[in-house]
Write a protein that holds these residues in place. Structure first.
Motif, short mmCIF file in Angstrom:
data_model
loop_
_atom_site.label_atom_id
_atom_site.label_comp_id
_atom_site.label_asym_id
_atom_site.label_seq_id
_atom_site.Cartn_x
_atom_site.Cartn_y
_atom_site.Cartn_z
N ILE A 103 -5.27 0.96 -2.82
CA ILE A 103 -5.49 -0.21 -3.67
C ILE A 103 -6.58 0.14 -4.68
O ILE A 103 -7.72 0.38 -4.28
CB ILE A 103 -5.90 -1.43 -2.83
CG1 ILE A 103 -4.82 -1.74 -1.79
CG2 ILE A 103 -6.14 -2.64 -3.73
CD1 ILE A 103 -5.23 -2.80 -0.79
N ILE A 141 -10.33 -6.30 -3.39
CA ILE A 141 -9.51 -7.35 -2.77
C ILE A 141 -10.40 -8.36 -2.07
O ILE A 141 -9.93 -9.12 -1.22
CB ILE A 141 -8.46 -6.75 -1.81
CG1 ILE A 141 -9.12 -5.95 -0.70
CG2 ILE A 141 -7.43 -5.94 -2.56
CD1 ILE A 141 -8.16 -5.55 0.40
N TYR A 200 -9.36 -12.05 -1.08
CA TYR A 200 -7.90 -12.18 -1.03
C TYR A 200 -7.51 -12.80 0.30
O TYR A 200 -7.93 -12.33 1.36
CB TYR A 200 -7.22 -10.82 -1.16
CG TYR A 200 -7.02 -10.34 -2.57
CD1 TYR A 200 -7.93 -10.62 -3.56
CD2 TYR A 200 -5.91 -9.58 -2.90
CE1 TYR A 200 -7.76 -10.17 -4.84
CE2 TYR A 200 -5.72 -9.12 -4.19
CZ TYR A 200 -6.65 -9.42 -5.16
OH TYR A 200 -6.47 -8.97 -6.43
N CYS A 232 -1.68 -10.77 -2.41
CA CYS A 232 -1.15 -9.55 -3.03
C CYS A 232 0.18 -9.81 -3.74
O CYS A 232 0.47 -9.23 -4.78
CB CYS A 232 -0.95 -8.46 -1.98
SG CYS A 232 -2.45 -8.04 -1.09
N CYS A 265 -0.50 -6.55 4.11
CA CYS A 265 -0.69 -5.35 3.29
C CYS A 265 -1.81 -4.44 3.80
O CYS A 265 -1.69 -3.22 3.77
CB CYS A 265 -0.96 -5.74 1.85
SG CYS A 265 0.26 -6.88 1.19
#
Length: 155
Positions: free
Chosen positions: A64, A68, A71, A80, A120
């Motif tokens: 990535i 993030i 998130y 995502c 993810c």
């Protein structure tokens, strides 16, 4: 006599291991005594280059290339997919998630992301600017092939 020698060797081995462990532990603790708390090291900053990283081995999940933090990825929501879902990539210009993420365990394609590929962070990880804790001696297979080709031509 043999028993005494074995005991001496055992004691020496234990002392060596203990000394090595103490050195390693002291280094990891920044030489702070056990009874004290060391000041925490600063948190590494996330890499936000948005540039795709080269993969080191076949089937490696992509890294990535952005933060993030914050998130939400749980059974109710997956942040995502806001950018990486099939319907969103036209506007976001982010790479679409792999078609393999739509396959169930029987290799049947589903209309949406399969539950086993929904979280993810199980495979994809963000990068930071942290200094590596250990030296990385990994050599990419392409470099190995180039080396072998160059040494064959030299003979």
């Amino acid at each position: 006599m043999r028993t005494l020698a074995r005991i001496m060797i055992g004691v020496f081995a234990l002392m060596s291991v203990a000394a090595f462990a103490q050195d390693q532990f002291a280094t990891m603790r920044s030489k702070t005594p056990l009874a004290e708390n060391a000041a925490p090291r600063p948190m590494a900053k996330p890499v936000n280059s948005d540039l795709r990283q080269a993969r080191n081995y076949p089937e490696q999940p992509p890294l990535i290339p952005h933060s993030i933090e914050g998130y939400q990825v749980d059974k109710n929501s997956n942040k995502c997919l806001t950018c990486h879902a099939r319907a969103a990539v036209q506007d976001s210009q982010a790479p679409m998630i792999s078609i393999t993420h739509f396959m169930n365990r029987d290799n049947q394609f589903l209309a949406s992301v399969t539950p086993r590929r929904y979280f993810c962070n199980q495979c994809h990880v963000p990068q930071t600017d942290a200094r590596p804790l250990v030296e990385n001696t990994f050599v990419d297979v392409d470099r190995v092939i180039d080396y072998v080709k160059s040494t064959k031509g030299a003979k």
